[in-house]
Scaffold this active site. Structure first.
Site, PDB file in Angstrom:
ATOM      1  N   GLY A  87       0.771  -1.321   0.219  1.00 17.65           N
ATOM      2  CA  GLY A  87      -0.101  -0.122  -0.043  1.00 17.65           C
ATOM      3  C   GLY A  87       1.070   1.368  -0.239  1.00 17.65           C
ATOM      4  N   SER A  88       0.413   2.354   0.851  1.00 16.16           N
ATOM      5  CA  SER A  88       0.930   3.584   0.748  1.00 16.16           C
ATOM      6  C   SER A  88       2.370   3.531   1.031  1.00 16.16           C
ATOM      7  CB  SER A  88       0.078   4.541   1.289  1.00 16.16           C
ATOM      8  OG  SER A  88      -1.122   4.680   1.007  1.00 16.16           O
ATOM      9  N   VAL A  89       2.974   2.829   1.737  1.00 14.46           N
ATOM     10  CA  VAL A  89       4.281   3.039   2.092  1.00 14.46           C
ATOM     11  C   VAL A  89       5.130   2.891   1.006  1.00 14.46           C
ATOM     12  CG1 VAL A  89       4.438   2.205   4.542  1.00 14.46           C
ATOM     13  CG2 VAL A  89       4.435   0.529   2.671  1.00 14.46           C
TER      14      VAL A  89
END
Length: 552
Positions: A284-286
């Site tokens: 995801g966003s990492v």
């Protein structure tokens, strides 16, 4: 007695004496080797000398796995007493049920060997031997003991009852840790009891010692905080990896659930895997900072480029990509701060098809870390052939790609280390290498500053803040995927961070799997774990607080 009779008797005696002397001469001269061999076969034995397994320690020499002497008792079922009283005494001394012992004796009745009980303490075994029951013998061995128990279980691994590595580093370095057994010649009586130790045939060579990169102080603290967070949020599990930003050494690697390697009677199979290395997941966003690093190295995106994310969603190949709300016009720092999927999508679609893919590949995603750990996950990085726009977009914000926690932490070392990615190591590094240049130093510094904005009061990563230190990091909340597709109520909560910003010392990744409480966002679930663990780690490592500097 007549003279003839006397002479006859004398002759018989002399002949008998001559025959006896001849027989003695024959046995001692002509048949000597055969008889000597027969005698030796009945009294001389070659016994193995166990080589104790090498010790596994943390970076400071604290033991993580040691071998302790034990005694295994065995018996010749054909020599064991038939007397019920003696067998009852034996059963009680062994701590077993008499019926069970009788059943085993009966099963091995036609054999000459059976174990009575393995790996007893020397004192307990001696109490059985003191009974001096016929047919009972001792065999000296070593047993593996793990002082840190479940805290390092999945990393260190375990050995089986024969002291051979079965999991983890015990398996990976089994031949190095095992050593070479020796041999000795002994004299025993007809009952197999040792009479005399004659001479050494081959000296035992103990196994080599293994010094890990782990700092046991940080390992204990990280495991305690991770386990507490998993319990607090009623999660399925969690993983934490902490790496040295200067050397690439893994300072702590913990998973929950775990297991006690010293007592494996009720093992939870979910706790056997070292998930930080063997399990891959969509991050995801990492991943957005890593994708942004590729964009900032092109001539199409700069730190001052303005991306319009209105109206808070966009359509790509028939799919709708949403933000939490309409953030309007954002620069790259704002896109990371607000974790804008729309912003990352519009950046990705301005780049060449393989720009972000090339960056991920250069960071080692899609291939095993090659640290020698059994079952290392390669993750997933699909090749950029005939990609749709939606595929390029989703990869930019962390979907459609799978990584392990170790791979993710390794990738973040490039941001912390002036653009040079460090190879991860589970062993203590004596000669640190500068790392592989992946990101331009200028871009790495720009990203570090952007990520610091995320760990500020009222920002998404505020709960990762550590008093006295400047922290850079990125939150992530990703839907779990199963065979039926993406789940609507099951998430992974992540935080990847670097500390301190002024002179990065550690890189830490926290992942909480399927938090079932009211909170499931990475900034609310994983970031607090980062704060507690990293705050204590910086103090334990004697890292001075940052100088307070104004954010750009």
């Amino acid at each position: 007695m007549g003279r003839g009779r006397y002479r006859f008797l004398i002759g018989v005696v002399l002949i008998a004496l001559a025959a006896l002397v001849g027989r003695i001469a024959y046995l001692n001269v002509i048949d000597r080797d055969f008889l000597q061999g027969q005698g030796d076969a009945r009294t001389l034995r070659v016994e193995p000398i166990d080589a104790h397994r090498g010790m596994i320690t943390d970076r400071h020499g604290d033991p993580l796995a040691i071998s302790t002497p034990v005694v295994s008792l065995w018996a010749n079922p054909q020599e064991l007493p038939d007397d019920d009283i003696q067998r009852l005494v034996l059963a009680r001394a062994l701590g077993v049920d008499l019926d069970s012992l009788d059943a085993r004796i009966q099963r091995y009745r036609n054999h000459e060997f059976m174990y009575l009980r393995r790996r007893m303490t020397p004192d307990a075994a001696q109490k059985v031997l003191d009974l001096q029951l016929p047919g009972v013998y001792a065999q000296h061995e070593y047993k593996r003991y793990y002082p840190s128990g479940e805290v390092t279980a999945q990393l260190v691994g375990v050995t089986n009852i024969d002291d051979q590595g079965q999991e983890g580093l015990e398996l990976a370095y089994n031949s190095y840790l095992s050593g070479e057994p020796g041999k000795r010649r002994v004299l025993k009586d007809r009952k197999g009891r040792l009479v005399r130790d004659l001479h050494l045939l081959k000296e035992a060579k103990p196994g080599g010692d293994l010094t890990l990169s782990i700092d046991l102080r940080l390992q204990y603290m990280a495991y305690r905080e991770l386990k507490a967070a998993v319990d607090e949020h009623n999660a399925d599990g969690g993983t934490l990896v902490m790496m040295d930003a200067h050397t690439g050494e893994v300072l702590a690697m913990v998973n929950s659930p775990s297991y006690n390697p010293n007592n494996r009677t009720d093992i939870d199979v979910d706790g056997l895997r070292n998930q930080a290395i063997t399990d891959a997941f969509e991050p995801g966003s990492v991943m957005k900072p890593l994708a942004m690093s590729a964009a900032l190295e092109t001539d199409k995106i700069t730190p001052d480029t303005v991306i319009d994310t209105s109206p808070g969603y966009t359509r790509v190949d028939g799919y709708t990509i949403n933000d939490f709300r309409n953030y309007g016009k954002l620069k790259p720092a704002g896109i990371l701060l607000h974790s804008s999927n729309v912003g990352m999508t519009r950046i990705a679609l301005q780049l060449d098809d393989d720009t972000i893919w090339n960056r991920y590949q250069a960071l080692g995603l899609g291939k095993a870390p090659e640290i020698g750990f059994p079952g290392e996950a390669e993750g997933s990085l699909p090749a950029p052939y005939n990609w749709s726009d939606s595929k390029r977009a989703t990869m930019a914000y962390g979907y459609g790609v799978a990584v392990s926690a170790l791979q993710l932490a390794t990738a973040y070392t490039a941001i912390a280390n002036d653009g040079r990615e460090l190879s991860p190591s589970l062993l203590k590094v004596s000669d640190p290498q500068p790392g592989k240049p992946v990101i331009k130093p200028k871009v790495a510094h720009e990203l570090l500053g952007m990520l610091e904005h995320i760990v500020q009061p009222h920002a998404g990563g505020s709960k990762a803040m550590v008093p006295g230190y400047r922290i850079a990091g990125k939150t992530g909340t990703v839907r779990k995927v199963e065979s039926s597709g993406y789940q609507t109520t099951a998430y992974r909560s992540l935080f990847a961070g670097i500390a301190p910003v002024s002179d990065p010392r550690i890189v830490t990744v926290v992942m909480i799997d399927n938090a079932r409480g009211q909170e499931y966002y990475g900034g609310l679930v994983a970031a607090p774990v980062f704060s507690r663990v990293v705050g204590k780690a910086l103090r334990l490592l004697d890292v001075l607080p940052d100088k307070k500097e104004a954010l750009p």
